[in-house]
Design a protein around this motif. Structure first.
Motif, PDB file in Angstrom:
ATOM      1  N   ALA A 105      89.477  35.959  42.033  1.00 62.68           N
ATOM      2  CA  ALA A 105      89.556  37.542  41.124  1.00 62.68           C
ATOM      3  C   ALA A 105      89.150  37.161  39.614  1.00 62.68           C
ATOM      4  CB  ALA A 105      91.126  37.699  40.888  1.00 62.68           C
ATOM      5  N   SER A 106      88.890  35.915  39.315  1.00 68.92           N
ATOM      6  CA  SER A 106      88.170  35.536  37.960  1.00 68.92           C
ATOM      7  C   SER A 106      86.771  35.860  38.024  1.00 68.92           C
ATOM      8  CB  SER A 106      88.586  34.043  37.516  1.00 68.92           C
ATOM      9  OG  SER A 106      87.867  33.167  38.351  1.00 68.92           O
ATOM     10  N   TYR A 107      86.135  36.273  38.974  1.00 72.33           N
ATOM     11  CA  TYR A 107      84.747  36.294  39.086  1.00 72.33           C
ATOM     12  C   TYR A 107      84.292  37.431  39.846  1.00 72.33           C
ATOM     13  CZ  TYR A 107      84.729  32.900  42.626  1.00 72.33           C
ATOM     14  OH  TYR A 107      85.034  32.101  43.724  1.00 72.33           O
ATOM     15  N   TYR A 108      83.107  37.933  39.835  1.00 72.87           N
ATOM     16  CA  TYR A 108      82.577  38.748  40.746  1.00 72.87           C
ATOM     17  C   TYR A 108      81.647  38.043  41.655  1.00 72.87           C
ATOM     18  CZ  TYR A 108      80.532  43.499  42.208  1.00 72.87           C
ATOM     19  OH  TYR A 108      80.041  44.478  42.984  1.00 72.87           O
ATOM     20  N   PHE A 109      81.707  38.260  42.958  1.00 76.27           N
ATOM     21  CA  PHE A 109      80.866  37.883  43.984  1.00 76.27           C
ATOM     22  C   PHE A 109      80.668  38.890  45.282  1.00 76.27           C
ATOM     23  CE2 PHE A 109      79.975  33.694  46.319  1.00 76.27           C
ATOM     24  CZ  PHE A 109      78.920  33.885  47.165  1.00 76.27           C
ATOM     25  N   ARG A 110      79.734  39.727  45.321  1.00 75.16           N
ATOM     26  CA  ARG A 110      79.511  40.400  46.192  1.00 75.16           C
ATOM     27  C   ARG A 110      78.134  40.202  46.990  1.00 75.16           C
ATOM     28  NH1 ARG A 110      84.056  40.269  44.656  1.00 75.16           N
ATOM     29  NH2 ARG A 110      85.426  42.114  44.087  1.00 75.16           N
ATOM     30  N   THR A 111      78.146  40.522  48.202  1.00 74.85           N
ATOM     31  CA  THR A 111      76.763  40.913  48.875  1.00 74.85           C
ATOM     32  C   THR A 111      76.746  42.035  49.991  1.00 74.85           C
ATOM     33  OG1 THR A 111      77.313  39.488  50.946  1.00 74.85           O
ATOM     34  CG2 THR A 111      76.354  38.160  48.787  1.00 74.85           C
ATOM     35  N   ALA A 112      75.374  42.326  50.029  1.00 74.57           N
ATOM     36  CA  ALA A 112      75.296  43.433  51.164  1.00 74.57           C
ATOM     37  C   ALA A 112      74.735  42.505  52.339  1.00 74.57           C
ATOM     38  CB  ALA A 112      74.177  44.202  50.765  1.00 74.57           C
ATOM     39  N   VAL A 113      75.055  42.792  53.546  1.00 72.41           N
ATOM     40  CA  VAL A 113      74.755  42.033  54.647  1.00 72.41           C
ATOM     41  C   VAL A 113      74.144  42.962  55.667  1.00 72.41           C
ATOM     42  CG1 VAL A 113      75.736  40.243  56.369  1.00 72.41           C
ATOM     43  CG2 VAL A 113      76.540  40.615  54.077  1.00 72.41           C
ATOM     44  N   ARG A 114      73.141  42.437  56.267  1.00 72.02           N
ATOM     45  CA  ARG A 114      72.523  43.107  57.442  1.00 72.02           C
ATOM     46  C   ARG A 114      72.320  42.140  58.488  1.00 72.02           C
ATOM     47  NH1 ARG A 114      69.577  47.638  58.044  1.00 72.02           N
ATOM     48  NH2 ARG A 114      70.067  47.372  59.996  1.00 72.02           N
TER      49      ARG A 114
END
Length: 149
Positions: A105-114
């Motif tokens: 919750a202390s950092y942003y880590f997001r990906t779009a996956v195919r």
């Protein structure tokens, strides 16, 4: 209409030491994928041999482009392409760079996956878009992957 998120799988991706591509303190690097596990809906292994190409920006933000293969138990292989971003406060990013385990919750880590597969029992994966939330540890990345409905 707001899209629904349905849990698809959780990946524990084991990673090797970063390979710096350029000599600048910030720039391109490659993170080898050395194995891992698939759970939470699908089960199997993350195969060694893939990698994560990263661009680290002067503000510590990181663009991520990972490409690797899963072996799903009893069904076949699945190609994964994942593009995303990781960022947060400078102190948090410095701690992650040192390999510290932090509250995601202390950092942003997001990906779009195919996903792509020729396995008949997994063919529905070819026609969906997924998103993932990530957590970084010293030797692994945990991705919770959700089908975007």
């Amino acid at each position: 209409m707001t899209p629904a998120l349905t849990p698809l799988m959780t990946l524990e991706v084991l990673v090797g030491a970063p390979v710096q591509i350029d000599a600048a303190p910030h720039g391109r690097r490659f993170i080898p994928i050395v194995g891992g596990t698939v759970g939470g809906g699908l089960t199997g292994q993350v195969l060694a041999g893939g990698g994560d190409w990263q661009t680290v920006w002067p503000d510590g933000r990181m663009d991520i482009a990972a490409h690797y293969v899963l072996e799903i138990d009893g069904q076949g292989t699945v190609e994964v392409r994942s593009d995303g971003v990781r960022h947060g406060p400078p102190a948090v990013l410095a701690a992650l760079a040192r390999g510290e385990i932090l509250d995601p919750a202390s950092y942003y880590f997001r990906t779009a996956v195919r996903l792509r597969t020729a396995a008949p029992g997994l063919s529905r994966l070819n026609a969906l878009l997924a998103v993932a939330t990530g957590e970084r540890a010293a030797d692994r990345v945990r991705l919770r992957v959700f089908e975007l409905g």
